[in-house]
Write an enzyme that holds these catalytic residues in place. Structure first.
Site: not given
Length: 303
Positions: A94, A237, A169
């Site tokens: 990611s 995150k 994502k």
């Protein structure tokens, strides 16, 4: 086809095992060499540096925790500059969409091709080779990578040009984080009101509120099993990346912001290592005066 996989952690290790099972010639590198030792015992080649790992690879796969680590590996440790001009670089972790676009351009400068191909499914999906793979980049590069993706996942979806996979994502992680929050609040409410949260979860499964998160993470919450498949640190995150990306597009996402703040509080408690379903622990702490605990009904049942 010579493959390199950089990053053999919770996700990368089972993915590498599947690639070996499929008969690919595999080179690996990881910051902690011991984590790659089981792969080398099975015939994978160990590279001393990312630069050495990428120098002779047809396809290089990155499965790293965040964009900062990807930047360090690509530039500081020279993985990018070592790419062959006919190679393909695939980032399956990611990474912020803006960085994905930058990495695509820099790979093209090297003469290499690039895909951002983050995944959904967590550690279980990696272990079972049932990942959902979201792909940004050229369709010709996707065609080249498809035999690899077929080994690692059950579904590959082409999203659009470079950076699009990472945007997908972001969308995924917004839904995951917010839904974990919703399930946590629902089970907490049920418990505080005197209902058995396990029975409430069972009643909701198959109804309009059903989801994989209610099924899997709801069960984790009831059992209080927070060994990570994906950590709260990584979820935080990802939510920060979503908010930064939204800011780039002049968007306000209040649900994502609120969920981010709750994960931040959880991490600040020192619980960055728990599974992201452990957001329940932060909500319990927030409601401590009421001394609400979802496991109380389980204990009553067991008694």
């Amino acid at each position: 086809m010579k493959l390199t996989l950089i990053g053999t952690g919770l996700m990368g290790l089972p993915m590498a095992h599947h690639l070996l099972d499929a008969g690919f010639e595999l080179t690996v590198w990881n910051r902690t060499p011991a984590k790659a030792a089981p792969l080398c015992e099975r015939g994978a080649q160990w590279a001393e540096t990312p630069e050495a790992a990428t120098a002779d690879a047809d396809i290089v796969i990155l499965m790293l925790e965040n964009g900062t680590v990807v930047e360090h590996v690509l530039y500081d440790l020279k993985a990018l500059s070592a790419l062959r001009s006919d190679s393909l670089l695939i980032d399956m972790g990611s990474t912020p969409p803006t960085l994905a676009k930058k990495h695509a351009l820099d790979a093209q400068t090297q003469g290499a091709d690039y895909l951002d191909a983050p995944v959904s499914g967590g550690q279980v999906g990696a272990e079972q080779a049932t990942l959902s793979i979201m792909v940004g980049g050229s369709q010709s590069a996707l065609k080249r990578a498809q035999p690899v993706f077929d080994v690692l996942g059950k579904k590959t979806t082409y999203i659009g040009p470079a950076g699009s996979g990472q945007l997908a994502k972001c969308a995924n992680q917004a839904i995951v984080g917010i839904t974990i929050g919703a399930v946590s609040e629902a089970l907490l409410l049920a418990s505080a009101g005197g209902a058995n949260p396990a029975a409430v979860r069972e009643a909701l499964l198959g109804g309009f509120a059903d989801s994989r998160i209610l099924e899997l993470h709801g069960q984790r919450m009831i059992e209080r099993e927070f060994t990570p498949g994906a950590t709260s640190r990584v979820q935080l995150k990802d939510l920060r990346t979503i908010l930064d990306t939204a800011h780039d597009h002049q968007l306000t996402l209040p649900l994502t912001q609120r969920t981010h703040d709750e994960y931040l509080a959880l991490v600040n408690q020192g619980l960055d290592h728990v599974d992201h379903s452990g957001l329940l622990l932060q909500l319990e702490a927030l409601n401590q005066p009421a001394k609400v605990q979802t496991h109380s009904h389980k204990e009553q049942t067991d008694a």
